[in-house]
Design a protein around this motif. Sequence first.
Motif, PDB file in Angstrom:
ATOM      1  N   ILE A 185       0.846  -1.202   0.000  1.00 43.06           N
ATOM      2  CA  ILE A 185       0.000   0.000   0.000  1.00 43.06           C
ATOM      3  C   ILE A 185       0.874   1.243   0.000  1.00 43.06           C
ATOM      4  O   ILE A 185       1.812   1.340   0.781  1.00 43.06           O
ATOM      5  CB  ILE A 185      -0.941  -0.004   1.224  1.00 43.06           C
ATOM      6  N   HIS A 186       0.562   2.164  -0.887  1.00 45.48           N
ATOM      7  CA  HIS A 186       1.231   3.461  -0.921  1.00 45.48           C
ATOM      8  C   HIS A 186       0.253   4.481  -0.377  1.00 45.48           C
ATOM      9  O   HIS A 186      -0.880   4.577  -0.852  1.00 45.48           O
ATOM     10  CB  HIS A 186       1.627   3.833  -2.343  1.00 45.48           C
ATOM     11  N   VAL A 187       0.670   5.234   0.603  1.00 45.11           N
ATOM     12  CA  VAL A 187      -0.179   6.229   1.251  1.00 45.11           C
ATOM     13  C   VAL A 187       0.274   7.614   0.801  1.00 45.11           C
ATOM     14  O   VAL A 187       1.453   7.946   0.897  1.00 45.11           O
ATOM     15  CB  VAL A 187      -0.083   6.125   2.791  1.00 45.11           C
ATOM     16  N   ALA A 188      -0.674   8.403   0.314  1.00 50.31           N
ATOM     17  CA  ALA A 188      -0.344   9.749  -0.165  1.00 50.31           C
ATOM     18  C   ALA A 188      -1.285  10.762   0.469  1.00 50.31           C
ATOM     19  O   ALA A 188      -2.447  10.472   0.715  1.00 50.31           O
ATOM     20  CB  ALA A 188      -0.462   9.811  -1.679  1.00 50.31           C
ATOM     21  N   SER A 189      -0.765  11.922   0.719  1.00 49.87           N
ATOM     22  CA  SER A 189      -1.562  13.039   1.209  1.00 49.87           C
ATOM     23  C   SER A 189      -1.783  14.007   0.060  1.00 49.87           C
ATOM     24  O   SER A 189      -0.813  14.494  -0.523  1.00 49.87           O
ATOM     25  CB  SER A 189      -0.830  13.755   2.350  1.00 49.87           C
ATOM     26  N   PRO A 190      -3.050  14.292  -0.286  1.00 44.38           N
ATOM     27  CA  PRO A 190      -3.284  15.242  -1.373  1.00 44.38           C
ATOM     28  C   PRO A 190      -2.737  16.632  -1.063  1.00 44.38           C
ATOM     29  O   PRO A 190      -2.470  17.410  -1.961  1.00 44.38           O
ATOM     30  CB  PRO A 190      -4.789  15.277  -1.533  1.00 44.38           C
ATOM     31  N   ARG A 191      -2.546  16.934   0.211  1.00 43.33           N
ATOM     32  CA  ARG A 191      -1.980  18.234   0.596  1.00 43.33           C
ATOM     33  C   ARG A 191      -0.460  18.194   0.698  1.00 43.33           C
ATOM     34  O   ARG A 191       0.166  19.162   1.094  1.00 43.33           O
ATOM     35  CB  ARG A 191      -2.574  18.679   1.925  1.00 43.33           C
ATOM     36  N   GLY A 192       0.122  17.037   0.362  1.00 41.07           N
ATOM     37  CA  GLY A 192       1.573  16.929   0.401  1.00 41.07           C
ATOM     38  C   GLY A 192       2.152  16.796   1.795  1.00 41.07           C
ATOM     39  O   GLY A 192       3.330  17.065   2.015  1.00 41.07           O
TER      40      GLY A 192
END
Length: 123
Positions: A21-28
Amino acid sequence: TGGQARAHGRMLAAAGLASDIHVASPRGDAERAEAAADAIRAAAGIAARAAPLSAAVAGGEAIICLSLAERPLPLGAPPAEVVLASIGPFYPHAHEIDPALVASAACVVSDHPADRHCSTSTR
């Protein structure tokens, strides 16, 4: 990157539907994404890592958006044949996924019956 992402990571791993699983924050927010990846890794016992949103979208087989965003997330164009699931938001005026991207989908399943459509052709 919050509790909803952590819960879905555990459920996907338990069902045998995810092994990385790759976890990303749309706000960076890299620290928040790393903390969520750490929590998923510890709870689910599978590979999980923080990634920039563009990398997570470009390399995913399935992209699951878990946000309460009222405006479309900056996903860009996901790869062809990817499964894109949007688990929020529940506000009638909100659009977590760009409506143009939704309109280009081969199949849309929605909890709003008027928004459901499937096509036998691929786009």
